[in-house]
Write a protein that holds these residues in place. Sequence first.
Motif, short mmCIF file in Angstrom:
data_model
loop_
_atom_site.label_atom_id
_atom_site.label_comp_id
_atom_site.label_asym_id
_atom_site.label_seq_id
_atom_site.Cartn_x
_atom_site.Cartn_y
_atom_site.Cartn_z
N SER A 11 0.84 -1.19 0.00
CA SER A 11 0.00 0.00 0.00
C SER A 11 0.88 1.25 0.00
N ASP A 48 -4.57 -7.87 2.78
CA ASP A 48 -4.62 -7.02 1.58
C ASP A 48 -5.45 -7.66 0.48
N LEU A 51 -10.82 -8.03 0.65
CA LEU A 51 -11.32 -6.68 0.89
C LEU A 51 -12.84 -6.58 0.88
N ASP A 52 -13.53 -7.72 0.65
CA ASP A 52 -14.97 -7.65 0.50
C ASP A 52 -15.74 -8.00 1.78
N ARG A 151 -13.49 -0.84 4.00
CA ARG A 151 -12.17 -1.46 3.94
C ARG A 151 -11.34 -0.78 2.87
N GLY A 152 -10.06 -1.17 2.85
CA GLY A 152 -9.15 -0.63 1.85
C GLY A 152 -8.08 0.24 2.50
N ASN A 153 -7.06 0.61 1.72
CA ASN A 153 -6.02 1.46 2.27
C ASN A 153 -6.53 2.90 2.41
N THR A 156 -8.03 4.61 -0.68
CA THR A 156 -9.31 3.99 -1.05
C THR A 156 -10.43 4.48 -0.14
N ARG A 157 -10.15 4.53 1.15
CA ARG A 157 -11.20 4.97 2.09
C ARG A 157 -11.56 6.44 1.89
N LYS A 160 -13.82 6.51 -1.02
CA LYS A 160 -15.16 6.00 -0.69
C LYS A 160 -15.96 7.02 0.13
#
Length: 314
Positions: A11, A48, A51-52, A151-153, A156-157, A160
């Motif tokens: 990441s 990693d 992620l779902d 979720r996510g790095n 990503t967050r 979102k």
Amino acid sequence: MRKIVVGSRQSSLALTQTQQVIEHLQRICEDEGIEAEFEIKKIVTKGDRILDVTLSKVGGKGLFVKEIEQAMLNGEIDIAVHSMKDMPSELPEGLVIGAVPVREDPRDCLVARDGLTFAELPQQAKVGTSSLRRSSQLLSARPDLRIEWIRGNIDTRLRKLEEEGFDAIVLAAAGLRRMGWESRISDILSPENCIPAVGQGALGLECREDDEEVRRLLSLYNDRATELAVTAERAFLRRLNGGCQIPLGAYAEIVGEEKGQPILKLISMVGTRDGNRLLKCERMGSDPQQLGLEAAEQLIAQGADEILHEVRGS
């Protein structure tokens, strides 16, 4: 010249903090006359890849470290740079934590779409987090909030937050600061109001126990105050057999000195997922291992085991 291979998650945050660590180690090598060159090896971990679903449903410990530790045991890397909060309380045989550098900001923070503070969030605000520890404490303070997993790095967050209708997300302040994104922080949550994860804001530099060269180098990078604080927090974690799927937190800091010994204050919590029951403890002492153990025992006496058993079984 010794070539030292440093393992890291891939990441942007992990690579940024790994590069920062290498720069510090290079300066130490220059000052100490140590001849070494460094290379980064990117490693994908189970945490990693999946992620779902929420971290609590992935289960197990070391979701973000196991593959990196295996690479070290295989001799593929010499040092691993971990976020300390990702590290299980027990290390594999043959590996040690060689250094715990100076801690970044240990606190949680709010990143709100409209720049609001936690108190200013509207009723029924949609708040994103993948942490049961955070959701437990947030709901305890604001039962009206709609907590939804995210979720996510970090990047990503943050994306979102804009794209998926969140009013705010909760992140570790340390990650945003290391990335140079502190301007995104709209509110800092004090440790008293939202007790951080064990080791939050600290890095753990892991190496092989028998690699004397690397252990000597890392010892020059260790910060004793951070090491003591994290030792107390991890002793608490170990006694409660916790991981990222359990709503518990602990934060220690040196608050004074007595007879030449640093005195630590440790605050800790265990809570239910919905925040309806939140157990907290504050203790002080000079022995970090004993302090963490005593804090855990105090919460067990208040009913922490019952809460953790319920969470693990759900």
